[in-house]
Design an enzyme around this catalytic site. Structure first.
Site, PDB file in Angstrom:
ATOM      1  N   CYS A  96       0.024  -9.008  -3.640  1.00  0.00           N
ATOM      2  CA  CYS A  96       1.478  -8.876  -3.655  1.00  0.00           C
ATOM      3  C   CYS A  96       2.104 -10.266  -3.630  1.00  0.00           C
ATOM      4  CB  CYS A  96       1.916  -8.075  -2.432  1.00  0.00           C
ATOM      5  SG  CYS A  96       3.701  -7.855  -2.336  1.00  0.00           S
ATOM      6  N   LEU A  97       3.129 -10.482  -4.451  1.00  0.00           N
ATOM      7  CA  LEU A  97       3.798 -11.790  -4.481  1.00  0.00           C
ATOM      8  C   LEU A  97       4.429 -12.125  -3.127  1.00  0.00           C
ATOM      9  CD1 LEU A  97       5.481 -11.744  -8.018  1.00  0.00           C
ATOM     10  CD2 LEU A  97       3.482 -13.065  -7.298  1.00  0.00           C
ATOM     11  N   GLY A 101       4.302  -7.508 -11.429  1.00  0.00           N
ATOM     12  CA  GLY A 101       5.358  -6.583 -11.031  1.00  0.00           C
ATOM     13  C   GLY A 101       6.225  -7.220  -9.962  1.00  0.00           C
ATOM     14  N   HIS A 127       7.781  -0.743  -2.476  1.00  0.00           N
ATOM     15  CA  HIS A 127       8.676  -1.825  -2.027  1.00  0.00           C
ATOM     16  C   HIS A 127      10.105  -1.317  -1.843  1.00  0.00           C
ATOM     17  CE1 HIS A 127       6.424  -5.538  -1.923  1.00  0.00           C
ATOM     18  NE2 HIS A 127       5.915  -5.363  -3.126  1.00  0.00           N
ATOM     19  N   HIS A 169       2.925   0.726  -6.325  1.00  0.00           N
ATOM     20  CA  HIS A 169       3.081  -0.430  -5.423  1.00  0.00           C
ATOM     21  C   HIS A 169       4.554  -0.878  -5.399  1.00  0.00           C
ATOM     22  CE1 HIS A 169       1.605  -4.575  -3.974  1.00  0.00           C
ATOM     23  NE2 HIS A 169       2.876  -4.781  -4.277  1.00  0.00           N
ATOM     24  N   GLU A 170       5.169  -0.957  -6.596  1.00  0.00           N
ATOM     25  CA  GLU A 170       6.564  -1.439  -6.658  1.00  0.00           C
ATOM     26  C   GLU A 170       7.544  -0.426  -6.084  1.00  0.00           C
ATOM     27  OE1 GLU A 170       6.884  -4.477  -7.177  1.00  0.00           O
ATOM     28  OE2 GLU A 170       4.930  -4.822  -8.101  1.00  0.00           O
ATOM     29  N   GLN A 221      12.209  -7.650  -3.257  1.00  0.00           N
ATOM     30  CA  GLN A 221      11.444  -8.889  -3.013  1.00  0.00           C
ATOM     31  C   GLN A 221      12.258 -10.151  -3.279  1.00  0.00           C
ATOM     32  OE1 GLN A 221       8.000  -7.287  -5.467  1.00  0.00           O
ATOM     33  NE2 GLN A 221       6.922  -8.630  -4.052  1.00  0.00           N
TER      34      GLN A 221
HETATM   35 ZN    ZN Z   1       4.234  -6.314  -3.916  1.00  0.00          ZN
END
Ligand code: ZN
Length: 180
Positions: free
Chosen positions: A99-100, A46, A145, A141-142, A51
């Site tokens: 998380c990226l 995701g 963000h 989660h997204e 991000q």
């Molecule tokens: Zn994340």
């Protein structure tokens, strides 16, 4: 298509509240393709536009697991434009999240098990659906963000401080490795 740079914690741009996408323009469609390519290359399941330093309410998700996605093996991301959670189950579930933007750190996070969401798809059509399992976790989660919230914000202060210390240490070690 282009690979985009993924912002890393503690970049302050990760704390911005994203603005709604006004229309699905060719620019937005290009951003969706670039975000998908960036997510697949990372690899991740995701990615929110926040991000990649674009403060717009846009998310791509691909669990890359045909069973989780109802048997569709095609490599095609779910696109959520202006997503909104309209219902959450009282039942909660714990998942080990990463998380990226916080590389190599994982923590058990508790969230509502099932959610009902509304969003606009990449063709500009209004959609509504209910999600459970990993898809529910990932969407929550997204969407976090988009509101400047990171998964570590759901941890107790003690656990969050532990993760933050590990991130700082890892950054320092990477820095030293580059010098050597
Ligand atoms: Zn994340």
């Amino acid at each position: 298509m282009a690979l985009l740079q993924i912002l890393a914690y503690p970049d302050p741009r990760l704390r911005k509240i994203a603005a709604p996408v006004a229309a699905v323009t060719p620019e937005i469609q290009r951003l969706i393709r670039d975000m998908a390519e960036t997510m697949y290359a990372a690899p991740g399941i995701g990615l929110a536009a926040v991000q990649v330093a674009v403060p717009r309410r846009l998310v791509v998700i691909d669990l890359q697991d045909p069973e989780e996605e109802g048997g569709d093996p095609v490599k095609r991301p779910f696109v959520f434009i202006n997503p909104e959670i309209v219902e959450r189950s009282a039942a909660r579930k714990v998942y080990n999240e990463g998380c990226l933007s916080i590389p190599d750190q994982y923590a058990e996070i508790e969230r509502p098990d099932r959610v009902r969401a509304r969003w606009i798809d990449e063709q500009g059509a209004r959609r509504e659906g209910e999600f459970d399992g990993l898809m529910s976790v990932c969407l929550q989660h997204e969407i976090d963000h988009l509101d400047g919230i990171l998964f570590i914000d759901h941890l107790s202060r003690l656990k969050r401080d532990m993760v933050v210390r590990k991130v700082v240490k890892a950054r320092r070690e990477r820095g030293q490795a580059a010098i050597l």
